[in-house]
Motif scaffolding. Structure first.
Motif, PDB file in Angstrom:
ATOM      1  N   LEU B 249      41.779  40.810  37.811  1.00 10.58           N
ATOM      2  CA  LEU B 249      42.012  41.573  36.567  1.00 10.58           C
ATOM      3  C   LEU B 249      43.223  41.042  35.813  1.00 10.58           C
ATOM      4  CD1 LEU B 249      41.203  45.148  37.808  1.00 10.58           C
ATOM      5  CD2 LEU B 249      39.960  43.829  36.116  1.00 10.58           C
ATOM      6  N   ILE B 250      44.277  40.693  36.565  1.00  7.19           N
ATOM      7  CA  ILE B 250      45.472  40.176  35.890  1.00  7.19           C
ATOM      8  C   ILE B 250      45.169  38.827  35.248  1.00  7.19           C
ATOM      9  CG2 ILE B 250      47.796  39.288  36.281  1.00  7.19           C
ATOM     10  CD1 ILE B 250      48.061  41.559  38.404  1.00  7.19           C
ATOM     11  N   SER B 251      44.419  37.975  35.957  1.00  9.98           N
ATOM     12  CA  SER B 251      44.116  36.668  35.365  1.00  9.98           C
ATOM     13  C   SER B 251      43.173  36.805  34.179  1.00  9.98           C
ATOM     14  CB  SER B 251      43.547  35.726  36.418  1.00  9.98           C
ATOM     15  OG  SER B 251      42.469  36.348  37.058  1.00  9.98           O
ATOM     16  N   MET B 252      42.354  37.873  34.182  1.00  7.79           N
ATOM     17  CA  MET B 252      41.452  38.091  33.041  1.00  7.79           C
ATOM     18  C   MET B 252      42.225  38.347  31.756  1.00  7.79           C
ATOM     19  SD  MET B 252      38.309  40.125  34.702  1.00  7.79           S
ATOM     20  CE  MET B 252      37.906  41.172  33.346  1.00  7.79           C
ATOM     21  N   ILE B 253      43.443  38.918  31.912  1.00  9.06           N
ATOM     22  CA  ILE B 253      44.277  39.133  30.716  1.00  9.06           C
ATOM     23  C   ILE B 253      44.510  37.793  30.012  1.00  9.06           C
ATOM     24  CG2 ILE B 253      46.530  39.901  29.887  1.00  9.06           C
ATOM     25  CD1 ILE B 253      46.648  41.747  32.338  1.00  9.06           C
ATOM     26  N   PHE B 254      44.726  36.774  30.834  1.00 10.71           N
ATOM     27  CA  PHE B 254      45.015  35.457  30.247  1.00 10.71           C
ATOM     28  C   PHE B 254      43.750  34.693  29.924  1.00 10.71           C
ATOM     29  CE2 PHE B 254      48.470  36.798  32.964  1.00 10.71           C
ATOM     30  CZ  PHE B 254      49.507  36.776  32.037  1.00 10.71           C
ATOM     31  N   VAL B 255      42.668  35.046  30.594  1.00 14.93           N
ATOM     32  CA  VAL B 255      41.399  34.364  30.315  1.00 14.93           C
ATOM     33  C   VAL B 255      40.868  34.796  28.950  1.00 14.93           C
ATOM     34  CG1 VAL B 255      38.973  34.191  31.015  1.00 14.93           C
ATOM     35  CG2 VAL B 255      40.776  34.014  32.724  1.00 14.93           C
ATOM     36  N   PHE B 256      40.942  36.090  28.671  1.00 13.91           N
ATOM     37  CA  PHE B 256      40.356  36.596  27.419  1.00 13.91           C
ATOM     38  C   PHE B 256      41.110  36.064  26.201  1.00 13.91           C
ATOM     39  CE2 PHE B 256      38.249  40.050  29.898  1.00 13.91           C
ATOM     40  CZ  PHE B 256      36.979  39.766  29.469  1.00 13.91           C
TER      41      PHE B 256
END
Lengths: 167, 305
Positions: B249-256
């Motif tokens: 979820l934390i990496s998704m912040i940067f993926v999006f």
């Protein structure tokens, strides 16, 4: 499963075992034992305090009841005493009345008797004196009458008459 | 931690080097900076070691890793007793626990049997473990000798879980070796304290027909091993799963990289973090209460069912 075993690191296991077992024994000696002992001790003292408070309450209650009882008894005794005293007082008064009545009667009787006696003695005295007087008079008259025989007789007669009347 | 050097293009690692301890025909101790996170080969006493996918392999001067058909490395793996991040955080947790509870213990005698300081927060938990975990499961008679283990276990797992949730991200209880060790201790204590009554119930269940006894014995025996095994897997899986979810979820912040997706991911990550705090406590509680339950089975005395 294979990945799990692959991930197993013997070194980490070794350190974990060493540290954890060491920690258990260290904490047991320095922390858990004193903590649990203190907590137990505290709980026991709280329990004791509570039970002793309960006991004190009960004792207070019984003391109160005792006091009430004693008070009641005292009151009853006081009432009894008062009643007794009243009765006794009444009796005393009554007996005193009776006694005084009796005494008065006695005194009256005595007085009466004494008056009677006095009267008797006075009468006796008077009688004696009258007798003396009459004897004196008789002496004098006799002396005079002896001078005159007729008159003497007359006088005696008259005196005797008087005496008999007076008596 | 690492960042990419803009001039050279290579990765630069920032961190505290920890000692690597290997057993490979004698103890070899060197700094982890020599391995340089797998980037370089450490040469110790004419032997070459290379970090590859989290493991240290014996290799040659060029650092070649040989593979078998399935793609697994075939190089020799020396026994690794390195003081890793996990070991360091374990030591830190132990020190923290020791200082914390020693102070709590001392505050009783100093303050007239009333806890003082930070320990005041932990005292109800200690009492809870005694009254709600140990006594109901083990029994009033026997619980005392297991209290040290249960208390240490609970606080150790809880604190390790919490450290794992901190931004340091050192996932101690997400290591199978750690949970294996904890489960093994539970298993050993259960086995050692087992009464005849306990063993009779495993090998020769009383009050059952003979054919049922024959069927029950292997099942019960298997159960003896399955119980601690589930303890190990449960803790490991819960913590690992939590970490994977959080990381994703934390990496998704940067993926999006857009305001909607990133903020949504942030909200989710925040939500999961809070749940993970709960899970950290819950898993410690479950491990402790199940251990107590197994001890309870082991020390159970004969009575009417």
């Amino acid at each position: 499963m294979e990945k799990l075993i692959g991930e197993f690191s013997f070194g980490l296991f070794f350190w974990q075992l060493l540290i954890f077992v060491g920690l258990i024994f260290l904490l047991r000696k320095f922390a858990w034992k004193p903590i649990l002992d203190s907590v137990n001790e505290r709980e026991n003292s709280i329990k004791e305090a509570l039970s002793s408070a309960e006991e004190a309450k009960k004792q207070m209650q019984s003391l109160k009841e005792d006091n009430q009882k004693i008070l009641q008894e005292a009151k009853m005794e006081r009432d009894n005493l008062l009643k007794d005293a009243k009765n006794k007082g009444l009796k005393i008064v009554e007996s005193a009345k009776k006694e005084s009545k009796l005494e008065a009667e006695k005194i009256l009787k005595n007085v009466q008797e004494r008056i009677d006696n006095e009267k008797k003695s006075v009468v006796k005295d008077i009688k004696n004196q009258v007798a003396e007087f009459s004897i004196e008079i008789a002496e004098k008259i006799i002396k005079k009458e002896l001078e005159d025989k007729t008159k003497q007789d007359e006088m005696v007669k008259e005196l005797l008459k008087d005496l008999s009347i007076k008596k | 931690m690492s960042y990419t050097d803009e001039e050279t293009g290579g990765k630069v690692y920032v961190g505290i080097p920890l000692p690597v301890i290997l057993w490979d025909d004698g103890i070899k101790i060197f700094s982890s900076s020599k391995l340089n996170h797998g980037e370089s080969i450490a040469e110790i006493e004419d032997k070459f070691y290379k970090l590859y996918h989290g493991k240290i392999y014996l290799t040659d001067s060029k650092g070649t890793i040989k593979y078998d058909e399935e793609g697994h490395p075939t190089n020799v793996v020396p026994l690794d007793f390195s003081i890793t991040k996990s070991v360091v955080s374990m030591i830190l947790v132990s020190l923290l626990m020791f200082i914390l509870f020693k102070n709590l213990a001392r505050s009783y005698s100093r303050n007239g049997l009333v806890a003082k300081g930070v320990g005041r927060f932990f005292e109800p938990i200690v009492i809870y473990i005694r009254d709600e975990i140990a006594i109901p499961n083990i029994g009033e008679k026997n619980y005392r000798k297991y209290m040290s283990f249960l208390l240490t276990l609970f606080f150790f797992i809880w604190f390790c879980n919490m450290i794992g949730l901190s931004p340091l991200g050192i996932n101690v209880t997400g290591n199978i070796a750690v949970t294996f060790c904890l489960a093994l201790l539970t298993f050993i204590i259960t086995t050692v304290s087992g009464t005849t009554y306990y063993w009779k119930h495993i090998f020769w269940m009383p009050g059952m027909p003979i054919y049922m006894k024959l069927i029950m014995a292997p099942i019960e025996l298997l159960g003896v091993f399955i119980k601690p095994f589930t303890l190990m897997i449960r803790l490991y899986a819960n913590i690992t799963a939590g970490h994977i979810t959080m990381m994703t979820l934390i990496s998704m912040i940067f993926v999006f990289r857009n305001w909607l997706g990133s903020s949504l991911s942030f909200a989710l990550a925040f939500f999961i973090s809070i749940i993970e705090i709960l899970v950290a406590l819950l898993q410690a509680y479950i491990f402790t209460i199940l251990s107590a339950l197994y001890f309870g089975f082991a020390v159970e005395e004969e009575h009417d069912h």
